[in-house]
Design a protein around this motif. Structure first.
Motif, PDB file in Angstrom:
ATOM      1  N   LYS A  66      -9.004   0.636  -6.357  1.00 38.42           N
ATOM      2  CA  LYS A  66      -8.391  -0.314  -7.296  1.00 38.42           C
ATOM      3  C   LYS A  66      -8.689   0.080  -8.737  1.00 38.42           C
ATOM      4  CE  LYS A  66      -8.784  -4.347  -4.210  1.00 38.42           C
ATOM      5  NZ  LYS A  66      -9.504  -5.627  -4.009  1.00 38.42           N
ATOM      6  N   GLN A  67      -9.905   0.561  -8.990  1.00 39.44           N
ATOM      7  CA  GLN A  67     -10.312   0.910 -10.354  1.00 39.44           C
ATOM      8  C   GLN A  67      -9.553   2.108 -10.897  1.00 39.44           C
ATOM      9  OE1 GLN A  67     -14.555   1.327  -9.928  1.00 39.44           O
ATOM     10  NE2 GLN A  67     -14.869  -0.868  -9.646  1.00 39.44           N
ATOM     11  N   ALA A  68      -8.956   2.894 -10.003  1.00 37.11           N
ATOM     12  CA  ALA A  68      -8.130   4.017 -10.464  1.00 37.11           C
ATOM     13  C   ALA A  68      -6.881   3.524 -11.180  1.00 37.11           C
ATOM     14  CB  ALA A  68      -7.743   4.891  -9.279  1.00 37.11           C
ATOM     15  N   ASN A  69      -6.546   2.226 -10.966  1.00 36.87           N
ATOM     16  CA  ASN A  69      -5.451   1.571 -11.689  1.00 36.87           C
ATOM     17  C   ASN A  69      -4.122   2.305 -11.501  1.00 36.87           C
ATOM     18  OD1 ASN A  69      -4.543  -0.570 -13.233  1.00 36.87           O
ATOM     19  ND2 ASN A  69      -4.774   0.540 -15.168  1.00 36.87           N
ATOM     20  N   CYS A  70      -3.871   2.703 -10.246  1.00 36.46           N
ATOM     21  CA  CYS A  70      -2.626   3.418  -9.949  1.00 36.46           C
ATOM     22  C   CYS A  70      -1.612   2.529  -9.222  1.00 36.46           C
ATOM     23  CB  CYS A  70      -2.925   4.657  -9.106  1.00 36.46           C
ATOM     24  SG  CYS A  70      -3.893   5.901  -9.994  1.00 36.46           S
ATOM     25  N   GLY A  71      -1.912   1.241  -9.115  1.00 37.13           N
ATOM     26  CA  GLY A  71      -0.962   0.315  -8.517  1.00 37.13           C
ATOM     27  C   GLY A  71      -0.820   0.429  -7.012  1.00 37.13           C
ATOM     28  N   PHE A  72      -1.849   0.929  -6.321  1.00 33.93           N
ATOM     29  CA  PHE A  72      -1.770   1.062  -4.876  1.00 33.93           C
ATOM     30  C   PHE A  72      -1.761  -0.307  -4.208  1.00 33.93           C
ATOM     31  CE2 PHE A  72      -4.091   5.098  -5.955  1.00 33.93           C
ATOM     32  CZ  PHE A  72      -3.062   5.963  -5.611  1.00 33.93           C
ATOM     33  N   ASP A  73      -0.849  -0.500  -3.241  1.00 32.73           N
ATOM     34  CA  ASP A  73      -0.866  -1.747  -2.482  1.00 32.73           C
ATOM     35  C   ASP A  73      -1.917  -1.650  -1.374  1.00 32.73           C
ATOM     36  OD1 ASP A  73       0.220  -0.183  -0.438  1.00 32.73           O
ATOM     37  OD2 ASP A  73       2.232  -1.021  -0.611  1.00 32.73           O
ATOM     38  N   LYS A  74      -2.022  -2.710  -0.586  1.00 34.44           N
ATOM     39  CA  LYS A  74      -3.075  -2.783   0.431  1.00 34.44           C
ATOM     40  C   LYS A  74      -2.967  -1.650   1.438  1.00 34.44           C
ATOM     41  CE  LYS A  74      -5.124  -6.064   3.725  1.00 34.44           C
ATOM     42  NZ  LYS A  74      -5.070  -7.445   4.247  1.00 34.44           N
ATOM     43  N   ASN A  75      -1.759  -1.332   1.889  1.00 33.09           N
ATOM     44  CA  ASN A  75      -1.579  -0.267   2.867  1.00 33.09           C
ATOM     45  C   ASN A  75      -1.987   1.092   2.302  1.00 33.09           C
ATOM     46  OD1 ASN A  75      -0.632  -2.046   4.814  1.00 33.09           O
ATOM     47  ND2 ASN A  75       1.521  -1.741   4.253  1.00 33.09           N
ATOM     48  N   ALA A  76      -1.633   1.314   1.052  1.00 37.32           N
ATOM     49  CA  ALA A  76      -1.989   2.591   0.420  1.00 37.32           C
ATOM     50  C   ALA A  76      -3.500   2.704   0.236  1.00 37.32           C
ATOM     51  CB  ALA A  76      -1.276   2.722  -0.925  1.00 37.32           C
ATOM     52  N   ARG A  77      -4.149   1.596  -0.133  1.00 36.09           N
ATOM     53  CA  ARG A  77      -5.605   1.617  -0.293  1.00 36.09           C
ATOM     54  C   ARG A  77      -6.291   1.894   1.043  1.00 36.09           C
ATOM     55  NH1 ARG A  77      -4.589  -3.162  -2.977  1.00 36.09           N
ATOM     56  NH2 ARG A  77      -5.900  -4.373  -1.551  1.00 36.09           N
ATOM     57  N   ALA A  78      -5.786   1.287   2.104  1.00 33.15           N
ATOM     58  CA  ALA A  78      -6.349   1.522   3.436  1.00 33.15           C
ATOM     59  C   ALA A  78      -6.204   2.982   3.838  1.00 33.15           C
ATOM     60  CB  ALA A  78      -5.676   0.612   4.457  1.00 33.15           C
ATOM     61  N   ALA A  79      -5.069   3.584   3.505  1.00 32.24           N
ATOM     62  CA  ALA A  79      -4.834   4.992   3.847  1.00 32.24           C
ATOM     63  C   ALA A  79      -5.795   5.905   3.092  1.00 32.24           C
ATOM     64  CB  ALA A  79      -3.389   5.368   3.543  1.00 32.24           C
ATOM     65  N   ILE A  80      -6.007   5.616   1.817  1.00 32.78           N
ATOM     66  CA  ILE A  80      -6.928   6.427   1.009  1.00 32.78           C
ATOM     67  C   ILE A  80      -8.353   6.280   1.526  1.00 32.78           C
ATOM     68  CG2 ILE A  80      -7.940   6.709  -1.289  1.00 32.78           C
ATOM     69  CD1 ILE A  80      -5.187   5.804  -2.404  1.00 32.78           C
ATOM     70  N   LEU A  81      -8.757   5.038   1.810  1.00 34.84           N
ATOM     71  CA  LEU A  81     -10.107   4.798   2.323  1.00 34.84           C
ATOM     72  C   LEU A  81     -10.311   5.515   3.657  1.00 34.84           C
ATOM     73  CD1 LEU A  81     -12.823   3.368   2.029  1.00 34.84           C
ATOM     74  CD2 LEU A  81     -11.795   1.329   3.061  1.00 34.84           C
ATOM     75  N   GLU A 110      -5.460   0.859  10.038  1.00 35.68           N
ATOM     76  CA  GLU A 110      -4.697  -0.357  10.326  1.00 35.68           C
ATOM     77  C   GLU A 110      -5.516  -1.629  10.095  1.00 35.68           C
ATOM     78  OE1 GLU A 110      -3.380   0.078  14.320  1.00 35.68           O
ATOM     79  OE2 GLU A 110      -1.674   1.375  13.818  1.00 35.68           O
ATOM     80  N   ASP A 111      -6.824  -1.578  10.337  1.00 39.19           N
ATOM     81  CA  ASP A 111      -7.617  -2.809  10.386  1.00 39.19           C
ATOM     82  C   ASP A 111      -8.718  -2.916   9.344  1.00 39.19           C
ATOM     83  OD1 ASP A 111      -6.118  -3.492  12.618  1.00 39.19           O
ATOM     84  OD2 ASP A 111      -7.565  -2.638  14.039  1.00 39.19           O
ATOM     85  N   VAL A 112      -8.995  -1.840   8.603  1.00 41.65           N
ATOM     86  CA  VAL A 112     -10.222  -1.816   7.811  1.00 41.65           C
ATOM     87  C   VAL A 112     -10.258  -2.883   6.718  1.00 41.65           C
ATOM     88  CG1 VAL A 112      -9.345   0.008   6.254  1.00 41.65           C
ATOM     89  CG2 VAL A 112     -11.811  -0.352   6.523  1.00 41.65           C
ATOM     90  N   LEU A 113      -9.180  -3.080   5.993  1.00 45.13           N
ATOM     91  CA  LEU A 113      -9.239  -4.025   4.875  1.00 45.13           C
ATOM     92  C   LEU A 113      -9.243  -5.468   5.359  1.00 45.13           C
ATOM     93  CD1 LEU A 113      -7.094  -2.331   2.098  1.00 45.13           C
ATOM     94  CD2 LEU A 113      -9.542  -2.199   2.546  1.00 45.13           C
ATOM     95  N   ASP A 114      -8.575  -5.757   6.482  1.00 46.55           N
ATOM     96  CA  ASP A 114      -8.667  -7.102   7.060  1.00 46.55           C
ATOM     97  C   ASP A 114     -10.106  -7.394   7.494  1.00 46.55           C
ATOM     98  OD1 ASP A 114      -5.986  -7.646   6.674  1.00 46.55           O
ATOM     99  OD2 ASP A 114      -5.392  -6.961   8.674  1.00 46.55           O
ATOM    100  N   HIS A 115     -10.751  -6.410   8.094  1.00 45.32           N
ATOM    101  CA  HIS A 115     -12.152  -6.562   8.500  1.00 45.32           C
ATOM    102  C   HIS A 115     -13.044  -6.777   7.279  1.00 45.32           C
ATOM    103  CE1 HIS A 115     -15.832  -5.815  10.865  1.00 45.32           C
ATOM    104  NE2 HIS A 115     -16.236  -5.101   9.823  1.00 45.32           N
TER     105      HIS A 115
END
Length: 301
Positions: A232-247, A277-282
């Motif tokens: 999020k701090q990279a401030n590139c506008g990633f949505d939740k799915n994109a953040r999960a993919a990067i993580l 698929e599940d990391v950010l919900d967890h």
């Protein structure tokens, strides 16, 4: 290398403010022997050129060398270092605690790969004792190598409650357990596998520092961040799915070599697809965070 440049700049600026000539610096980089230093060495000419440009060729000479070996032991001669920095490495202990698998081959931490909610107190004790042995050796080794009054700054992952640390490897273990239930991984392979990893609390760090006795603890700070906060701090506008993919990609880069050696390369795509698929919900449900410890120490005179 990116973390070395700011350190050099601070030293140079301090000498300049004191109206002292710029010092000559020597920096030693350390990693395990199996890791390739060639990429670092190839980057040195560009690093030196950038250093000269930033300091307008007014900085003192800087010499960089590499010392392969485990930091859980001696690396340098007595009284040869003025400053030591370890960045996000000390949570990797020297080995998986031997007591986590019985002599008969039965796993003590069944269904998990790290300390989890379902782990027994015996599992925690095995990990904690291994951490204490390793950290004590690390402190003693660096105490021999630092000059009296020399400083050390350590950054490492930590926890608020080491018996239930809400660690990201616990979540990886949950996904592996799902794969066992789906018949994709042998149960025995999961039951006998554990990560060589421990994230201490501040009290546990203080306990070992005081018991080892070579250092004065100057400061110990705790920083908390959501698992995806650095994205999020990279401030590139990633949505939740994109953040999960990067993580997922980042955790895979760290964990795949050791996980694949136990569960097979063929299981990795499925494992990290499930993770993604599940990391950010967890994370949101359990309120999971990375806990970062910054530890400042001075060698006693």
């Amino acid at each position: 290398m990116p973390k070395l440049a700011p350190t050099i700049a601070i030293i140079q600026n301090t000498f300049r403010k004191l109206n002292l000539p710029p010092p000559s610096l020597q920096a030693f980089l350390n990693d395990l022997p199996r890791n390739d230093f060639n990429t670092v060495f190839r980057s040195l000419p560009g690093f030196y050129n950038k250093l000269d440009e930033e300091h307008e060729n007014k900085s003192g000479p800087c010499f960089i060398a590499a010392m392969p070996g485990s930091f859980y032991g001696r690396l340098f001669p007595d009284n040869s270092l003025h400053f030591v920095h370890s960045s996000c490495a000390l949570m990797w202990i020297s080995e998986v605690p031997k007591g986590l698998v019985t002599k008969g081959g039965e796993g003590l931490n069944k269904g998990n790969i790290y300390i989890a909610k379902t782990s027994s107190p015996a599992v925690f004790n095995e990990y904690f004792e291994q951490f204490k042995r390793d950290f004590r050796v690390f402190l003693w080794s660096r105490a021999q190598e630092l000059v009296p009054g020399g400083s050390m700054v350590l950054t490492t992952m930590g926890s608020i409650n080491s018996k239930d640390p809400l660690c990201i490897w616990e979540f990886v273990g949950l996904k592996l357990h799902d794969m066992v239930l789906d018949g994709l991984i042998e149960e025995e392979k999961l039951d006998t596998f554990n990560m060589p990893y421990y994230i201490p609390t501040t009290d546990e760090v203080k306990e070992v520092v005081e018991a080892e006795g070579s250092f004065t603890l100057q400061n110990l700070e705790v920083f908390r961040n959501d698992w995806d906060s650095y994205i999020k701090q990279a401030n590139c506008g990633f949505d939740k799915n994109a953040r999960a993919a990067i993580l997922s990609t980042d955790i895979r880069a760290v964990g795949e070599p050791i996980l694949a050696s136990q569960f097979g390369e063929e299981a990795m795509d499925d494992l990290f697809r499930r993770f993604e698929e599940d990391v950010l919900d967890h994370m949101e449900k359990e309120k999971c965070q990375f806990i970062n410890l910054v530890i400042s120490l001075t060698k006693k005179r």
